[in-house]
Design an enzyme around this catalytic site. Structure first.
Site, PDB file in Angstrom:
ATOM      1  N   HIS A 252       0.846  -1.195   0.000  1.00 34.58           N
ATOM      2  CA  HIS A 252       0.000   0.000   0.000  1.00 34.58           C
ATOM      3  C   HIS A 252       0.884   1.248   0.000  1.00 34.58           C
ATOM      4  CE1 HIS A 252      -4.051  -1.761   1.556  1.00 34.58           C
ATOM      5  NE2 HIS A 252      -3.433  -2.597   0.754  1.00 34.58           N
TER       6      HIS A 252
ATOM      7  N   LYS B 222      -4.268 -11.737   4.519  1.00 35.53           N
ATOM      8  CA  LYS B 222      -3.994 -11.344   3.141  1.00 35.53           C
ATOM      9  C   LYS B 222      -2.708 -12.038   2.725  1.00 35.53           C
ATOM     10  CE  LYS B 222      -5.752  -9.565   0.758  1.00 35.53           C
ATOM     11  NZ  LYS B 222      -6.610  -9.761  -0.363  1.00 35.53           N
TER      12      LYS B 222
ATOM     13  N   ASP C 151      -6.327 -15.393   1.753  1.00 32.41           N
ATOM     14  CA  ASP C 151      -6.684 -14.785   0.465  1.00 32.41           C
ATOM     15  C   ASP C 151      -5.437 -14.284  -0.252  1.00 32.41           C
ATOM     16  OD1 ASP C 151      -8.443 -11.705  -0.474  1.00 32.41           O
ATOM     17  OD2 ASP C 151      -7.548 -13.300  -1.670  1.00 32.41           O
TER      18      ASP C 151
ATOM     19  N   ASN D 267     -13.886 -12.426  -4.320  1.00 34.15           N
ATOM     20  CA  ASN D 267     -14.270 -11.071  -4.646  1.00 34.15           C
ATOM     21  C   ASN D 267     -13.543 -10.646  -5.922  1.00 34.15           C
ATOM     22  OD1 ASN D 267     -11.899 -10.723  -2.550  1.00 34.15           O
ATOM     23  ND2 ASN D 267     -11.769  -9.055  -3.998  1.00 34.15           N
TER      24      ASN D 267
ATOM     25  N   HIS E 273     -16.651  -7.974   1.239  1.00 32.74           N
ATOM     26  CA  HIS E 273     -15.287  -7.559   0.878  1.00 32.74           C
ATOM     27  C   HIS E 273     -15.049  -6.123   1.278  1.00 32.74           C
ATOM     28  CE1 HIS E 273     -12.862  -5.399  -2.281  1.00 32.74           C
ATOM     29  NE2 HIS E 273     -12.042  -6.372  -2.022  1.00 32.74           N
ATOM     30  N   SER E 274     -13.763  -5.801   1.493  1.00 33.74           N
ATOM     31  CA  SER E 274     -13.447  -4.367   1.649  1.00 33.74           C
ATOM     32  C   SER E 274     -12.139  -4.058   0.943  1.00 33.74           C
ATOM     33  CB  SER E 274     -13.321  -4.003   3.131  1.00 33.74           C
ATOM     34  OG  SER E 274     -12.081  -4.430   3.654  1.00 33.74           O
ATOM     35  N   ASN E 275     -12.023  -2.837   0.504  1.00 37.05           N
ATOM     36  CA  ASN E 275     -10.745  -2.221   0.182  1.00 37.05           C
ATOM     37  C   ASN E 275     -10.560  -1.144   1.245  1.00 37.05           C
ATOM     38  OD1 ASN E 275     -11.560  -2.782  -3.119  1.00 37.05           O
ATOM     39  ND2 ASN E 275      -9.520  -3.289  -2.392  1.00 37.05           N
TER      40      ASN E 275
ATOM     41  N   HIS F 244     -11.069  -2.918   6.417  1.00 36.23           N
ATOM     42  CA  HIS F 244      -9.711  -2.396   6.583  1.00 36.23           C
ATOM     43  C   HIS F 244      -9.684  -1.303   7.653  1.00 36.23           C
ATOM     44  CE1 HIS F 244      -9.114  -4.243   2.626  1.00 36.23           C
ATOM     45  NE2 HIS F 244      -7.861  -3.897   2.610  1.00 36.23           N
TER      46      HIS F 244
HETATM   47  O1  GKR Z   1      -5.952  -4.083   0.734  1.00 34.14           O
HETATM   48  O2  GKR Z   1      -4.209  -4.984  -0.209  1.00 34.14           O
HETATM   49  C1  GKR Z   1      -5.392  -4.954   0.065  1.00 34.14           C
HETATM   50  C2  GKR Z   1      -6.296  -6.086  -0.428  1.00 34.14           C
HETATM   51  O3  GKR Z   1      -5.535  -6.956  -1.255  1.00 34.14           O
HETATM   52  C3  GKR Z   1      -7.406  -5.522  -1.252  1.00 34.14           C
HETATM   53  O4  GKR Z   1      -6.901  -4.680  -2.246  1.00 34.14           O
HETATM   54  C4  GKR Z   1      -8.203  -6.630  -1.868  1.00 34.14           C
HETATM   55  O5  GKR Z   1      -8.927  -6.184  -2.942  1.00 34.14           O
HETATM   56  O6  GKR Z   1      -9.063  -6.746   0.327  1.00 34.14           O
HETATM   57  C5  GKR Z   1      -9.274  -7.108  -0.955  1.00 34.14           C
HETATM   58  C6  GKR Z   1      -9.469  -8.601  -1.103  1.00 34.14           C
HETATM   59  O7  GKR Z   1      -9.956  -9.201  -0.177  1.00 34.14           O
HETATM   60  O8  GKR Z   1      -9.115  -9.127  -2.136  1.00 34.14           O
HETATM   61 MG    MG Z   2     -10.217 -10.967  -1.531  1.00 28.47          MG
END
Ligand code: GKR
Ligand code: MG
Length: 429
Positions: free
Chosen positions: A29, A198, A226, A274, A325-327, A354
């Site tokens: 990030h 993650k 994930d 997602n 799901h979240s970003n 998040h």
């Molecule tokens: O925040 O780096 C992140 C996640 O990888 C996010 O971008 C993903 O889209 O949280 C999301 C997911 O569950 O795939």
């Molecule tokens: Mg995901």
């Protein structure tokens, strides 16, 4: 139509919010993440709030839509979709700028438009609720639960960004011990009962070890992993075999419906996504092939809260589970997520968020997680109020940015530490 419900104007405020160095398969990030705050102001003097992605390609669509809103009733959220198709620019122009297969799902012009419409829909529902004195959940048919459960979102992470950014006190987490320590803090601070890691960052065996360490520390607690599609079918099957006794679900182990269908046919762990089901057009094939057992809804993806409920009805009909799901997001989106989640009869898994990673926000009150759950607000609208001083400060950061942070680019952020980094081809392992 009561003139109080007519839109007087829409204000768009792009902002940059501080974000820690969270790792994923594309990189890390950036020190700051772009978000967009949408304010729908009615002739009755009420302001409704919405929030979505703030990258330039979303702003390019939000601006004409904002310009077309005055004079429209906030009740007409269904009309937002056709309005956006009419006014939000030539899809070819937008198509040329999408980041294919990004961490917000494969992106098309329609998907970008839906992400923008979602913020306008939420803002209209917030304004309508505030005008009528009703919470958004009442506008969606009423809540079926008083609290919504969220999951601890664990990330491999650095101690600090190599350049820029705001320091936090979480410290690095780059091995199983670091992930367990992070989980302990989430458990202690927020009471989260379920944990999502993650992955896609390290070789799968290291991430399997992290899940094993979590299972030992928190026996019986739901665990999900994930890697954002970073693994091959065979690697995904090997991980599923290794972890079948401890995983609640395996999320996007491989990329695409074909690979997910092959894994689902041979693995004993439920698959969630997602990434390969993010539009209604993708549902028939994915469900017909049993390629996923759980879909993570996300109102930012699907076009808002009503569309989220439509997806939930599809999942119920086909016996497919539902998660969320979240970003990276702020308190306006968290309030919208909580309102719509409270109305979903079959929400089988704790929702992603998040938000605990965000040290900044644009709403006046920090959410209060208790036992990993948020109480569903019964206040009018979303139940959150804008902190205009914070909004102005985060917007000032966006104005003063030289453009480096105005579009999400996790690979570019990784190149600050590793100049040779390129987004890995998938499958990576
Ligand atoms: O925040 O780096 C992140 C996640 O990888 C996010 O971008 C993903 O889209 O949280 C999301 C997911 O569950 O795939
Ligand atoms: Mg995901």
């Amino acid at each position: 139509m009561d003139s109080a419900l007519i839109v007087e104007e829409v204000q768009l405020t792009p902002i940059l919010i501080s974000d820690p160095p969270l790792l994923n398969t594309q990189g890390v990030h950036q020190p700051y993440t772009p978000r967009l705050v949408v304010e729908v102001v009615t002739r009755g003097g009420v302001t409704g709030l919405g929030e979505t992605y703030g990258d330039g390609k979303y702003l390019d669509l939000a601006r004409p839509l904002a310009g077309a809103m005055p004079g429209r009733p906030v009740t007409d959220v269904n009309g937002l979709f056709s309005l956006a198709e009419r006014v939000c620019g030539d899809s070819r122009a937008v198509d040329g700028r999408v980041d294919a297969g990004g961490l917000r799902g494969a992106q098309t012009a329609d998907k970008l438009r839906l992400s923008v419409v979602s913020a306008f829909e939420v803002a209209c529902l917030d304004a309508l609720g505030k005008t009528l004195g009703l919470p958004v959940h009442a506008l969606l048919g009423g809540k079926v639960r008083d609290r919504v459960e969220y999951s601890a979102y664990l990330f491999y992470r650095w101690d600090a960004h190599p350049v820029g950014g705001e320091a936090d006190d979480w410290g690095a987490a780059l091995d199983p011990a670091g992930i367990v320590e992070q989980a302990r803090r989430f458990d202690r601070t927020y009471g989260f009962r379920s944990f999502k890691l993650k992955g896609g960052v390290f070789p799968p065996e290291r991430e399997v070890a992290a899940i094993r360490a979590l299972a030992e520390e928190f026996p019986g607690r739901p665990l999900r992993l994930d890697p954002n599609g970073a693994w091959s079918v065979e690697t995904s099957l090997a991980v599923a075999r290794e972890l079948k006794d401890v995983l609640e679900y395996l999320e996007d182990p491989a990329s695409g419906t074909d690979a997910m269908a092959e894994i689902a046919a041979r693995a004993d762990v439920p698959l969630a996504t997602n990434m390969c089901v993010t539009t209604f057009e993708e549902v028939p094939e994915a469900f017909a092939r049993d390629s996923v057992r759980i879909v993570l809804c996300d109102h930012h993806y699907w076009g808002g809260l009503h569309r989220t409920r439509e997806l939930a009805a599809l999942c119920r009909t086909y016996g497919v589970g539902l998660s969320m799901h979240s970003n990276t997001h702020l308190g306006i989106s968290l309030a919208a997520m909580t309102q719509v989640a409270s109305t979903l009869p079959r929400l089988d898994h704790a929702c992603d968020t998040h938000h605990p990673w965000q040290s900044e926000d644009v709403v006046t009150a920090r959410p209060l997680f208790e036992d990993g759950r948020l109480a569903v607000s019964d206040a009018p609208g979303l139940g959150v109020e804008l902190d205009r001083d914070r909004l102005a400060a985060l917007h000032r950061r966006w104005v003063e940015d030289d453009g480096a942070m105005r579009d999400r680019d996790d690979a570019a952020a990784m190149r600050v530490a590793d100049p040779g980094w390129r987004t890995p081809e998938v499958p990576r392992w």
